[in-house]
Design a protein around this motif. Structure first.
Motif, PDB file in Angstrom:
ATOM      1  N   LEU A  94       0.780  -1.203  -0.109  1.00  0.00           N
ATOM      2  CA  LEU A  94      -0.119  -0.199   0.042  1.00  0.00           C
ATOM      3  C   LEU A  94       0.900   1.220   0.164  1.00  0.00           C
ATOM      4  CD1 LEU A  94      -2.725  -1.129   2.274  1.00  0.00           C
ATOM      5  CD2 LEU A  94      -3.059  -0.992  -0.191  1.00  0.00           C
ATOM      6  N   GLY A  95       2.025   1.160   0.578  1.00  0.00           N
ATOM      7  CA  GLY A  95       2.833   2.356   0.604  1.00  0.00           C
ATOM      8  C   GLY A  95       3.489   2.580  -0.601  1.00  0.00           C
ATOM      9  N   ARG A  96       3.772   1.810  -1.478  1.00  0.00           N
ATOM     10  CA  ARG A  96       4.263   1.724  -2.838  1.00  0.00           C
ATOM     11  C   ARG A  96       3.173   2.457  -3.850  1.00  0.00           C
ATOM     12  NH1 ARG A  96       6.737  -3.346  -1.814  1.00  0.00           N
ATOM     13  NH2 ARG A  96       5.217  -4.346  -3.217  1.00  0.00           N
ATOM     14  N   LEU A  97       2.017   2.387  -3.457  1.00  0.00           N
ATOM     15  CA  LEU A  97       0.835   3.031  -4.218  1.00  0.00           C
ATOM     16  C   LEU A  97       0.819   4.483  -4.261  1.00  0.00           C
ATOM     17  CD1 LEU A  97      -1.927   0.722  -3.711  1.00  0.00           C
ATOM     18  CD2 LEU A  97      -0.796   0.763  -5.773  1.00  0.00           C
ATOM     19  N   HIS A  98       1.641   4.853  -3.189  1.00  0.00           N
ATOM     20  CA  HIS A  98       1.793   6.703  -2.768  1.00  0.00           C
ATOM     21  C   HIS A  98       0.417   7.018  -2.770  1.00  0.00           C
ATOM     22  CE1 HIS A  98       5.814   5.841  -3.320  1.00  0.00           C
ATOM     23  NE2 HIS A  98       5.781   5.403  -4.607  1.00  0.00           N
ATOM     24  N   ASP A  99      -0.669   6.653  -2.270  1.00  0.00           N
ATOM     25  CA  ASP A  99      -1.823   7.089  -2.003  1.00  0.00           C
ATOM     26  C   ASP A  99      -2.539   6.723  -0.853  1.00  0.00           C
ATOM     27  OD1 ASP A  99      -4.001   8.874  -2.818  1.00  0.00           O
ATOM     28  OD2 ASP A  99      -4.586   7.467  -4.304  1.00  0.00           O
ATOM     29  N   PRO A 100      -1.970   6.998   0.594  1.00  0.00           N
ATOM     30  CA  PRO A 100      -2.459   6.724   1.700  1.00  0.00           C
ATOM     31  C   PRO A 100      -4.010   7.036   2.014  1.00  0.00           C
ATOM     32  CG  PRO A 100      -1.088   8.487   2.034  1.00  0.00           C
ATOM     33  CD  PRO A 100      -0.952   8.206   0.406  1.00  0.00           C
TER      34      PRO A 100
END
Length: 131
Positions: A94-100
């Motif tokens: 989820l962190g790699r999606l850069h859209d928390p």
């Protein structure tokens, strides 16, 4: 007219010109190109069919192996990991999606928490379980 969305190389005579669709628009074309189209579709089905095995799909996503079609590998992996409950691996993906703050990230975290709690992550089940 038969139209089919595809990806990859399209043989001459079936190419729509935009490399996103095939079409066969006459009985003659069907007779001439039908067997080729059937074979190509069979190959595509085989490619996607392998992804029905969740563990095999997760391995391919994690290892960067080629996949048919388009889409976010990270989002697909996040869905599979969320089904297993909260984890460091899910947090990393989820962190790699850069859209928390996205709806997807919130859903994935809620779904994972629901798996841990046995509620399945569905809001109505989570709310029903807490009353």
């Amino acid at each position: 007219m038969l139209r089919i969305l595809v990806s990859g190389h399209i043989p001459a005579g079936i190419d729509s010109g935009d490399h996103e669709r095939w079409w066969i628009d006459s009985p003659q074309a069907l007779q001439q190109h039908g067997p080729t189209l059937r074979d190509l579709l069979s190959q595509k089905i085989t490619e996607f069919e392998q992804l029905l095995d969740r563990e095999a799909f997760k391995q391919r996503l994690s290892n960067g192996a080629p996949l048919p079609g388009d889409g976010s590998r990270e989002a697909a992996l996040a869905v599979l990991l969320a089904d297993e409950g909260p984890s460091v691996e899910l947090d990393n993906v989820l962190g790699r999606l850069h859209d928390p703050g996205s709806t997807f990230t919130r859903w994935a975290n809620m779904h994972a928490a629901g798996q841990r709690d046995g509620a399945g992550g569905h809001p109505s089940r989570t709310e029903a379980g807490s009353s």
